[in-house]
Design an enzyme around this catalytic site. Structure first.
Site, PDB file in Angstrom:
ATOM      1  N   ASP A  12       0.818  -1.215   0.000  1.00 47.40           N
ATOM      2  CA  ASP A  12       0.000   0.000   0.000  1.00 47.40           C
ATOM      3  C   ASP A  12       0.853   1.267   0.000  1.00 47.40           C
ATOM      4  O   ASP A  12       1.984   1.259   0.481  1.00 47.40           O
ATOM      5  CB  ASP A  12      -0.909  -0.029   1.242  1.00 47.40           C
ATOM      6  CG  ASP A  12      -2.049   0.964   1.141  1.00 47.40           C
ATOM      7  OD1 ASP A  12      -2.374   1.402   0.012  1.00 47.40           O
ATOM      8  OD2 ASP A  12      -2.626   1.302   2.194  1.00 47.40           O
ATOM      9  N   HIS A  29       2.712   4.031  -8.832  1.00 41.97           N
ATOM     10  CA  HIS A  29       2.528   2.620  -9.202  1.00 41.97           C
ATOM     11  C   HIS A  29       3.749   2.116  -9.975  1.00 41.97           C
ATOM     12  O   HIS A  29       4.197   0.994  -9.791  1.00 41.97           O
ATOM     13  CB  HIS A  29       1.260   2.432 -10.045  1.00 41.97           C
ATOM     14  CG  HIS A  29       0.001   2.716  -9.280  1.00 41.97           C
ATOM     15  ND1 HIS A  29      -0.242   2.192  -8.035  1.00 41.97           N
ATOM     16  CD2 HIS A  29      -1.088   3.481  -9.576  1.00 41.97           C
ATOM     17  CE1 HIS A  29      -1.423   2.612  -7.603  1.00 41.97           C
ATOM     18  NE2 HIS A  29      -1.961   3.403  -8.513  1.00 41.97           N
ATOM     19  N   LEU A 123      10.473 -20.924  -4.034  1.00 43.13           N
ATOM     20  CA  LEU A 123       9.581 -19.857  -3.532  1.00 43.13           C
ATOM     21  C   LEU A 123       8.326 -19.837  -4.398  1.00 43.13           C
ATOM     22  O   LEU A 123       8.411 -19.795  -5.618  1.00 43.13           O
ATOM     23  CB  LEU A 123      10.280 -18.489  -3.610  1.00 43.13           C
ATOM     24  CG  LEU A 123       9.403 -17.254  -3.364  1.00 43.13           C
ATOM     25  CD1 LEU A 123       8.832 -17.221  -1.951  1.00 43.13           C
ATOM     26  CD2 LEU A 123      10.190 -15.962  -3.614  1.00 43.13           C
TER      27      LEU A 123
HETATM   28  C1  IPE Z   1      -5.257  -2.658  -0.173  1.00 46.42           C
HETATM   29  O1  IPE Z   1      -4.960  -1.320  -0.326  1.00 46.42           O
HETATM   30  C2  IPE Z   1      -5.213  -3.342  -1.508  1.00 46.42           C
HETATM   31  C3  IPE Z   1      -3.892  -3.497  -2.106  1.00 46.42           C
HETATM   32  C4  IPE Z   1      -2.762  -3.110  -1.583  1.00 46.42           C
HETATM   33  C5  IPE Z   1      -3.876  -4.150  -3.371  1.00 46.42           C
HETATM   34  P1  IPE Z   1      -6.092  -0.220  -0.510  1.00 46.42           P
HETATM   35  O2  IPE Z   1      -5.406   1.076  -0.684  1.00 46.42           O
HETATM   36  O3  IPE Z   1      -7.037  -0.634  -1.558  1.00 46.42           O
HETATM   37  O4  IPE Z   1      -6.854  -0.291   0.899  1.00 46.42           O
HETATM   38  P2  IPE Z   1      -7.690   0.796   1.680  1.00 46.42           P
HETATM   39  O5  IPE Z   1      -8.629   1.413   0.709  1.00 46.42           O
HETATM   40  O6  IPE Z   1      -6.714   1.794   2.218  1.00 46.42           O
HETATM   41  O7  IPE Z   1      -8.351   0.049   2.782  1.00 46.42           O
HETATM   42  C1  IPE Z   2      -1.322   0.388  -3.416  1.00 46.72           C
HETATM   43  O1  IPE Z   2      -1.154   1.764  -3.397  1.00 46.72           O
HETATM   44  C2  IPE Z   2      -1.502  -0.186  -4.809  1.00 46.72           C
HETATM   45  C3  IPE Z   2      -2.871  -0.658  -5.096  1.00 46.72           C
HETATM   46  C4  IPE Z   2      -3.891  -0.653  -4.285  1.00 46.72           C
HETATM   47  C5  IPE Z   2      -3.088  -1.198  -6.435  1.00 46.72           C
HETATM   48  P1  IPE Z   2      -2.399   2.730  -3.422  1.00 46.72           P
HETATM   49  O2  IPE Z   2      -2.779   3.004  -4.840  1.00 46.72           O
HETATM   50  O3  IPE Z   2      -3.499   2.219  -2.568  1.00 46.72           O
HETATM   51  O4  IPE Z   2      -1.768   4.036  -2.777  1.00 46.72           O
HETATM   52  P2  IPE Z   2      -2.418   4.953  -1.650  1.00 46.72           P
HETATM   53  O5  IPE Z   2      -2.807   4.051  -0.540  1.00 46.72           O
HETATM   54  O6  IPE Z   2      -3.580   5.634  -2.270  1.00 46.72           O
HETATM   55  O7  IPE Z   2      -1.326   5.885  -1.259  1.00 46.72           O
HETATM   56 MG    MG Z   3      -4.022   2.422  -0.614  1.00 54.94          MG
END
Ligand code: IPE
Ligand code: IPE
Ligand code: MG
Length: 235
Positions: A12, A29, A123
């Protein structure tokens, strides 16, 4: 150091990482993919047996179309660029989630990579894609109900062991350690069943900053935990 058998990572914070640097979320990303690669290598080097990476949740589909498309493009590129290295390194890649809802190009590349790495076993990396813990449990229940209707099993056969056989992946996928980057203290629908007795480790660092040093820090913290699993440990 005792290396956890199965580590799950909620990758995240890509968007916030970019925003903090005045960049668009998409840049985050892109940099996150580099961290993904580093993370797989680090787990391999440390001798982790199973790694589950939360790459795209069932709820992430709510995001703007362009962002979803970009994440899919990056995954495709990642799989294409990395597959020979994975193969050579004894790393198996397995998708986890409803990939039938993903673009055809991704589905094809995933089956290609998982086929090409099927015999690797040092792995195993499960890539949770269009994955949700609730969807996984509902899918298992649906398939069990169907098996009962087809006369393959009786309701009384359904216990935890049987149920877990209907989840994604190999049997007994209990996750020992769940790592979440970017500071959020929640599961966000990740490994609801398999995480029943997981240890948690959270870092404020965003996923693009994740590296082997942080992974080792998480494992070190894990080693200090007293995993009672409801029982009592010797005093
Ligand atoms: C969880 O992150 C999903 C992934 C890392 C793929 P999100 O950014 O979607 O989660 P929330 O919205 O903060 O709970
Ligand atoms: C995690 O980073 C990647 C995915 C959920 C695909 P985020 O896109 O959720 O990044 P934040 O949490 O908004 O910073
Ligand atoms: Mg996120």
């Amino acid at each position: 150091m005792n290396i956890p058998n199965h580590i799950g990572i909620i990758m995240d914070g890509n968007g916030r990482y970019a925003r903090m640097r005045g960049l668009p979320r998409s840049a985050g990303h892109g940099i996150g993919v580099k961290a993904l690669r580093r993370t797989v290598t680090a787990c391999y080097e440390l001798g982790v047996k199973t790694l589950t990476l939360y790459a795209f949740s069932t709820e992430n589909r709510k995001r703007p179309k362009e962002e979803v498309a970009q994440i899919m493009r990056l995954l495709l590129k990642f799989l294409r660029n990395y597959k020979d290295e994975l193969k050579g390194r004894d790393i198996r890649i397995e998708p986890m989630g409803d990939i039938t809802a993903l673009p055809a190009s991704i589905q094809a590349e995933i089956s290609h990579v998982s086929g090409a790495t099927a015999h690797n076993n040092r792995l195993i990396v499960y890539v949770a894609l269009n994955y949700g813990g609730r969807a996984e449990i509902a899918r298992a229940a649906r398939n069990i109900a169907q098996a009962a209707v087809d006369g393959e099993l009786a309701p009384a056969d359904v216990d935890e062991r049987l149920f877990s056989q209907f989840l994604y992946g190999d049997e007994n996928r209990d996750v020992d350690l769940i790592i979440r980057t970017s500071g959020e203290l929640r599961l966000s629908n990740f490994l609801l069943w398999q995480g029943a007795y997981s240890e948690f480790w959270v870092t404020k660092k965003k996923f693009p900053e994740f590296n082997k040093r942080l992974l080792k820090k998480a494992i070190k913290a894990y080693n200090k935990r007293d995993r009672r699993k409801g029982g009592l440990n010797a005093e």
